[in-house]
Design a protein around this motif. Sequence first.
Motif, PDB file in Angstrom:
ATOM      1  N   LEU A  31      -6.663   4.119   0.818  1.00  0.00           N
ATOM      2  CA  LEU A  31      -5.788   4.097  -0.363  1.00  0.00           C
ATOM      3  C   LEU A  31      -6.376   3.260  -1.500  1.00  0.00           C
ATOM      4  O   LEU A  31      -7.176   2.371  -1.275  1.00  0.00           O
ATOM      5  N   TYR A  44       0.815  -1.219   0.000  1.00  0.00           N
ATOM      6  CA  TYR A  44       0.000   0.000   0.000  1.00  0.00           C
ATOM      7  C   TYR A  44       0.850   1.272   0.000  1.00  0.00           C
ATOM      8  O   TYR A  44       0.303   2.377  -0.063  1.00  0.00           O
ATOM      9  N   GLY A  45       2.152   1.149   0.110  1.00  0.00           N
ATOM     10  CA  GLY A  45       3.015   2.323   0.135  1.00  0.00           C
ATOM     11  C   GLY A  45       2.806   3.174   1.385  1.00  0.00           C
ATOM     12  O   GLY A  45       2.768   4.407   1.310  1.00  0.00           O
ATOM     13  N   GLY A  49       8.160   5.635  -2.784  1.00  0.00           N
ATOM     14  CA  GLY A  49       6.795   5.292  -3.184  1.00  0.00           C
ATOM     15  C   GLY A  49       5.744   5.467  -2.098  1.00  0.00           C
ATOM     16  O   GLY A  49       4.662   4.874  -2.199  1.00  0.00           O
ATOM     17  N   MET A  50       5.988   6.278  -1.083  1.00  0.00           N
ATOM     18  CA  MET A  50       4.991   6.461  -0.015  1.00  0.00           C
ATOM     19  C   MET A  50       3.726   7.130  -0.553  1.00  0.00           C
ATOM     20  O   MET A  50       3.788   8.162  -1.214  1.00  0.00           O
ATOM     21  N   ARG A  51       2.577   6.528  -0.223  1.00  0.00           N
ATOM     22  CA  ARG A  51       1.274   7.083  -0.621  1.00  0.00           C
ATOM     23  C   ARG A  51       0.378   7.372   0.577  1.00  0.00           C
ATOM     24  O   ARG A  51      -0.670   7.997   0.440  1.00  0.00           O
ATOM     25  N   GLY A  52       0.758   6.909   1.743  1.00  0.00           N
ATOM     26  CA  GLY A  52       0.032   7.165   2.985  1.00  0.00           C
ATOM     27  C   GLY A  52       1.039   7.231   4.121  1.00  0.00           C
ATOM     28  O   GLY A  52       2.103   6.613   4.052  1.00  0.00           O
ATOM     29  N   MET A  60      -1.659  13.490   1.311  1.00  0.00           N
ATOM     30  CA  MET A  60      -1.934  12.058   1.240  1.00  0.00           C
ATOM     31  C   MET A  60      -2.703  11.663   2.490  1.00  0.00           C
ATOM     32  O   MET A  60      -2.749  12.436   3.466  1.00  0.00           O
ATOM     33  N   ILE A  66       8.911   9.419   0.199  1.00  0.00           N
ATOM     34  CA  ILE A  66       8.199   9.673  -1.058  1.00  0.00           C
ATOM     35  C   ILE A  66       8.980   9.092  -2.238  1.00  0.00           C
ATOM     36  O   ILE A  66       8.414   8.508  -3.177  1.00  0.00           O
ATOM     37  N   TYR A  87       2.790  17.108   0.897  1.00  0.00           N
ATOM     38  CA  TYR A  87       2.552  15.815   1.549  1.00  0.00           C
ATOM     39  C   TYR A  87       1.054  15.549   1.627  1.00  0.00           C
ATOM     40  O   TYR A  87       0.535  15.110   2.649  1.00  0.00           O
TER      41      TYR A  87
END
Length: 401
Positions: free
Chosen positions: A401, A206-207, A235-238, A291, A232, A289
Motif C-alpha cells: 500500500l 493503512y486502511g 476507507g478500506m484500501r487493502g 485492491m 470501503i 474490490y
Amino acid sequence: MNRKRTIVLLIVVAILGVSLLYGSYTVSSKGEREEGRYENIGTVLEVIALVKTRHYFQPVNTLDLIKGYVKTGTINGMLKTALDDQYTRHMDAAAFENMMNQTTGIYGGVGLSVALMDERVTVISPIKGTPGERAGLRLGDKIIAIDNKDTTYMTLDEAVSLMRGEENTELDLTIQRDEEVFRVHIIRELINVESVPEFSIIEEDYGIGYVEITNFSERTHEELVAALDGLIDKGMRGLILDLRNNPGGTLNAALQVANEFVTDAPLLYLEDKEGVRTPFDSMDMINKYNMPIVVLINGGSASASEIVSGALQDNGLATLVGTTTFGKGLVQSLYPLRDGSALTVTEQGYLTSGGKDINEVGIEPDVVVEVSLEEEEAIYLGDADSDPQLEKGLEILRNQL
C-alpha cells in the motif's frame, strides 16, 4: 436371453442367496449388533447401477461391488470396499429426510464444522459460543459414534443430520482423540450460523480491512458484499480475507464469492468421468474490490474455500498466507432412491481457475507460516496472544500500500 439381462439376473440371484444365507444367521446369532445388514435388494441394485453409470472414477467393477456387499452386508460397506472414494456413500431414509428438512442457516444442533478425514467424521472446528465449543471438542477429534450409531462408512450429510435436531434435545457423541476414547453429552441449542461473523478495519493508518468467512451457504454472498461495501465506506484500501478452518459449503456460494473478485477468467473447471472439462467463467467485467488482498488459509480450509482461494491465487489477485489447504477437489451429486434413502455419488472433479487438480494435494500458500495445533485452536477461539499468520498478512499489505 441377451447377455446383459443374464448378468443382471445372476447378480440378483447371487445377492439374494447371500442375503438369505447370511441374513438368517445374522438374526439368529448376532442380534441387534448386526441390525441393518443386507439391505433391500432393489436398493442395492439401484446403487450399483448409479455408481456404474455416474461415478467419476471409471471404470467401476460390478464384481468388486458385489464382492464388497457379500463381505460386509451393507451398501456403505460395499462402496467402501470397492471404491477408493470416501465421499460416495448411502444415506438411510431417516437421515435423508432430516437433511432435506434443514434448508436454512438456523437449526437445532451442537455447532461443529466437520469433514471426512481418514474416512472418519472429524471435527474441523467448533463454532464459537455453541455446545460443541463448550463441550471442549477440538480440531482433529474423530466422531466414532452418534447416539451409539457407529459412523464407519457414514456420509458426512448423514452424520450432520444425526447431530442436528430439536432445540433442548439430548445427544451423545463418542469421541476419539489420539488414543483416548470418551463420550460427550450435549444438549442441542438453536444454532444461527453466520457466514461472515466478523469484519472490521484492523489497521486504520493503512486502511486494511479484515473479513472472516466461516462457511459457504446461501447467505454468504449477501453477507460478504455488505461487509466489503461497509468497509470501503470506512476507507478500506487493502483486504485480509480469512478462510482458515472454513470447511466449505455449496458450489454456488463459492462461485458467487469468487465472481466478486475475478473478471474475464474461469472461476473453476468441472471435469466429468470422460475427462471433459467445463469452465465456469466469471460474470462481472469490473472488479470493484480491486485492491491488495491477502487470503489466510490452513488445513481446515476445504472445498468451497479452495475454489475461492485458488481463483484469487491463479489470477494474481491475492497472496495466500498460512499452510496447505485440505485438498478436496471432488463434487458430489445427491440421488434420492425408491425406498426413501439416498446416494451421494462423486460425479465430477474440479480444477482451480488455473487448471490445477488439488484433490488430496491442497493449495500451497504463497507464504508459509506454520503454527502449532494448540496455537491454531487458540487463534480460532480468540484466545491467542498473537496470530503469526494474520501478522504476516498485515506486513505484506503494508508493503503493497
